[in-house]
Design a protein around this motif. Structure first.
Motif, PDB file in Angstrom:
ATOM      1  N   ILE A 190      -5.121   1.350   5.070  1.00 53.03           N
ATOM      2  CA  ILE A 190      -4.551   1.240   3.726  1.00 53.03           C
ATOM      3  C   ILE A 190      -5.613   1.426   2.644  1.00 53.03           C
ATOM      4  CG2 ILE A 190      -2.705  -0.245   4.581  1.00 53.03           C
ATOM      5  CD1 ILE A 190      -4.057  -2.572   3.083  1.00 53.03           C
ATOM      6  N   THR A 192      -8.053   3.989   0.589  1.00 49.62           N
ATOM      7  CA  THR A 192      -8.109   5.412   0.241  1.00 49.62           C
ATOM      8  C   THR A 192      -9.364   6.033   0.843  1.00 49.62           C
ATOM      9  OG1 THR A 192      -7.051   4.832  -1.839  1.00 49.62           O
ATOM     10  CG2 THR A 192      -7.977   7.025  -1.679  1.00 49.62           C
ATOM     11  N   LYS A 326      -9.211   0.966  -3.163  1.00 45.46           N
ATOM     12  CA  LYS A 326      -7.860   0.420  -3.286  1.00 45.46           C
ATOM     13  C   LYS A 326      -7.660  -0.064  -4.721  1.00 45.46           C
ATOM     14  CE  LYS A 326      -8.929  -4.373  -2.093  1.00 45.46           C
ATOM     15  NZ  LYS A 326      -8.705  -4.837  -3.464  1.00 45.46           N
ATOM     16  N   ASP A 360      -2.531  -7.711   3.786  1.00 47.56           N
ATOM     17  CA  ASP A 360      -1.479  -6.690   3.843  1.00 47.56           C
ATOM     18  C   ASP A 360      -1.469  -5.965   5.183  1.00 47.56           C
ATOM     19  OD1 ASP A 360      -0.338  -7.208   1.414  1.00 47.56           O
ATOM     20  OD2 ASP A 360      -1.263  -5.531   0.354  1.00 47.56           O
ATOM     21  N   CYS A 361      -2.646  -5.669   5.731  1.00 46.78           N
ATOM     22  CA  CYS A 361      -2.694  -4.991   7.035  1.00 46.78           C
ATOM     23  C   CYS A 361      -2.021  -5.828   8.113  1.00 46.78           C
ATOM     24  CB  CYS A 361      -4.145  -4.717   7.431  1.00 46.78           C
ATOM     25  SG  CYS A 361      -4.861  -3.253   6.684  1.00 46.78           S
ATOM     26  N   HIS A 411       2.273  -0.442  -2.803  1.00 46.50           N
ATOM     27  CA  HIS A 411       3.237   0.133  -1.854  1.00 46.50           C
ATOM     28  C   HIS A 411       2.525   1.056  -0.876  1.00 46.50           C
ATOM     29  CE1 HIS A 411       6.400   3.078  -0.587  1.00 46.50           C
ATOM     30  NE2 HIS A 411       7.016   1.940  -0.346  1.00 46.50           N
ATOM     31  N   HIS A 412       2.822   0.898   0.396  1.00 47.28           N
ATOM     32  CA  HIS A 412       2.177   1.707   1.431  1.00 47.28           C
ATOM     33  C   HIS A 412       3.191   2.352   2.361  1.00 47.28           C
ATOM     34  CE1 HIS A 412      -1.901   0.271   0.533  1.00 47.28           C
ATOM     35  NE2 HIS A 412      -1.356  -0.916   0.350  1.00 47.28           N
ATOM     36  N   ASN A 413       3.097   3.674   2.479  1.00 43.61           N
ATOM     37  CA  ASN A 413       3.656   4.446   3.585  1.00 43.61           C
ATOM     38  C   ASN A 413       2.466   5.100   4.264  1.00 43.61           C
ATOM     39  OD1 ASN A 413       5.942   5.164   1.162  1.00 43.61           O
ATOM     40  ND2 ASN A 413       6.683   4.286   3.083  1.00 43.61           N
ATOM     41  N   PHE A 414       2.682   5.690   5.424  1.00 39.20           N
ATOM     42  CA  PHE A 414       1.597   6.389   6.099  1.00 39.20           C
ATOM     43  C   PHE A 414       1.921   7.868   6.253  1.00 39.20           C
ATOM     44  CE2 PHE A 414       1.056   2.028   7.940  1.00 39.20           C
ATOM     45  CZ  PHE A 414      -0.133   1.747   7.265  1.00 39.20           C
ATOM     46  N   THR A 420      -2.871   5.970   4.181  1.00 41.70           N
ATOM     47  CA  THR A 420      -1.936   5.438   3.204  1.00 41.70           C
ATOM     48  C   THR A 420      -1.619   6.476   2.130  1.00 41.70           C
ATOM     49  OG1 THR A 420      -1.533   3.668   1.595  1.00 41.70           O
ATOM     50  CG2 THR A 420      -3.797   4.456   1.778  1.00 41.70           C
ATOM     51  N   THR A 421      -0.427   6.375   1.590  1.00 40.60           N
ATOM     52  CA  THR A 421      -0.047   7.235   0.464  1.00 40.60           C
ATOM     53  C   THR A 421      -0.466   6.615  -0.860  1.00 40.60           C
ATOM     54  OG1 THR A 421       2.127   6.155   0.466  1.00 40.60           O
ATOM     55  CG2 THR A 421       1.929   8.224   1.683  1.00 40.60           C
ATOM     56  N   ASN A 422      -0.995   5.398  -0.822  1.00 40.71           N
ATOM     57  CA  ASN A 422      -1.450   4.691  -2.024  1.00 40.71           C
ATOM     58  C   ASN A 422      -2.910   5.056  -2.282  1.00 40.71           C
ATOM     59  OD1 ASN A 422      -2.316   2.782  -3.948  1.00 40.71           O
ATOM     60  ND2 ASN A 422      -0.895   1.244  -3.200  1.00 40.71           N
TER      61      ASN A 422
END
Length: 448
Positions: A190, A192, A326, A360-361, A411-414, A420-422
């Protein structure tokens, strides 16, 4: 008389047969209703009611300020999950591992050993970590072949997951085929990546701080070399000048030769790609203690952004900057409650750059475990059930790939690579706040 005896023998045989059948049924019922095994396993083909989740961070020695806050965040998530019965009928057990080696800093071989031991415990469903990219490079092939989920709050080296010239991951840096031997994604993060972290800091220091000439050093680690390469490339694209010869230098107790080279090159900024424990703190101190370099600005990535580094180097002399890969959750209203809870348990002084990311992870992993169970996956019977663990871990990995999570860090998607997309980067500067030298938030950038 013969007929009567035959009837008597017939009745006796029927009674014996009935008794045997009844006893058999009784034994079956007693077996079915018997007590559960103390380890949390259950007979009759059912899985264990114990699910283990692990961490692998550097939580001792010189790297304590980096790894311990991330571990604490992950532990807090497990404590809350159990208290709230996140997964009804199951007890979640937290298994922390320390990847610090004999030298007192993070050690890839120690991380590799830790992951191997965790894989051999069938009840371990997934691992949060590692903290450092070079440790990830050692752990990823083993975890991928097992397979078992790795999710890192802090790994930023781009080439752990991506390939190609666009991200400088070619030749020796084309690592994905080695790190992902099965061809399947089992590693997630997560934070960047450095292709964003390095370029954002270069943009900030060139465009907003007006530095033009930079001397670049890296600590020879996977993380340090990658970050320094990205920073250098972006710096030149902006029109900045690289002065002197690029140095790749392992940890040292004396950077006298490097200081002399910097003086000759006459930069207005020194960029260090690496971590504090691998020489960053020593280098910065020597720069500040030499009258010829004390006024130079100094920049680095999240490898130097921790409270101990700020306290040791101080806020006098040239300014010191760093990025974190992040969002800065401390300015988000949604994170206020988490920070209050964390500080109450571990203390405000323990709050680190990746406390919230560790939290969060672990929550992302726990949610994936919950989804896997809801979709019909079955936990292994016990710590020795290798076949059961393989199928359950595969189900957890499949659930991880469907992550859609709103947490403390956003917000996190993979992506298809597990990234992460964040993609938000925060910028920090060592400043004296209320008589204490600490990192102060100065900017935040959504990476391109």
């Amino acid at each position: 008389m013969r007929i009567g005896r035959q009837r008597q023998r017939s009745h006796t045989s029927i009674w014996k047969s009935t008794t045997i059948v009844s006893l058999g049924i009784l034994l079956l019922l007693l077996t079915a209703c018997g007590p559960a095994v103390a380890t949390g396993s259950q007979k009759g083909g059912k899985g264990s009611t114990t699910i283990k989740v692990a961490t692998d961070f550097p939580v001792s020695g010189q790297d304590t300020p980096n790894g311990k806050p991330a571990q604490d965040g992950a532990e807090m998530a497990v404590q809350e999950a159990n208290a709230q019965h996140l997964i009804p009928g199951y007890n979640i057990v937290f298994v922390p591992k320390d990847d610090v080696g004999a030298q007192g800093t993070f050690d890839p071989d120690m991380g590799k050993n830790n992951v191997t031991a965790l894989i051999n415990d069938a009840l371990v469903a997934g691992i949060v970590g590692p903290f450092n990219s070079s440790v990830a490079q050692a752990e990823m092939p083993i975890a991928n072949q097992a397979p078992i989920t790795l999710i890192s709050p802090s790994n930023t080296n781009t080439c752990l997951t991506q390939r190609g010239p666009a991200v400088n991951c070619t030749g020796a840096q084309d690592k994905v085929p080695i790190l992902r031997p099965t061809g399947k994604v089992t590693y997630f993060r997560i934070a960047t990546t450095d292709d964003h972290q390095g370029s954002v800091l270069a943009d900030y220091l060139y465009q907003k701080r007006n530095y033009r000439k930079v001397y670049v050093i890296d600590d020879t680690t996977v993380y340090g070399v990658g970050l320094a390469n990205i920073f250098s490339n972006e710096w030149q694209k902006l029109g900045g000048q690289l002065v002197g010869n690029r140095e790749s230098k392992q940890k040292s107790n004396d950077y006298g030769g490097t200081i002399a080279n910097i003086k000759s090159a006459k930069p207005d900024l020194v960029f260090y790609g690496g971590t504090d424990s691998q020489g960053g703190t020593q280098l910065r101190q020597q720069l500040l203690n030499d009258s010829g370099t004390a006024s130079l600005a100094f920049g680095g990535g999240d490898g130097i952004e921790n409270p101990v580094f700020a306290q040791v180097v101080g806020s006098t002399g040239g300014p010191t900057f760093a990025t974190i890969a992040k969002v800065n959750e401390t300015v988000l209203p949604s994170a206020k409650d988490f920070i209050t809870r964390y500080n109450r348990i571990y203390g405000e002084s323990d709050y680190g750059a990746y406390s919230a990311a560790g939290y969060d992870c672990m929550n992302i992993l726990l949610q994936a475990i919950k989804r896997a169970l809801a979709d019909g996956a079955q936990t292994p019977k016990d710590s020795n059930d290798a076949a059961g663990s393989k199928s359950f871990r595969e189900a957890v990995i499949a659930a991880m790939q469907k992550t859609d999570y709103n947490g403390v860090t956003g917000h996190h998607n993979f992506t298809e690579n597990g990234d992460t997309t964040n993609k938000v980067i925060s910028v920090w500067q060592v400043t004296n706040v209320n008589g204490k030298d600490t990192w102060k938030f100065v900017d935040q950038v959504a990476a391109k």
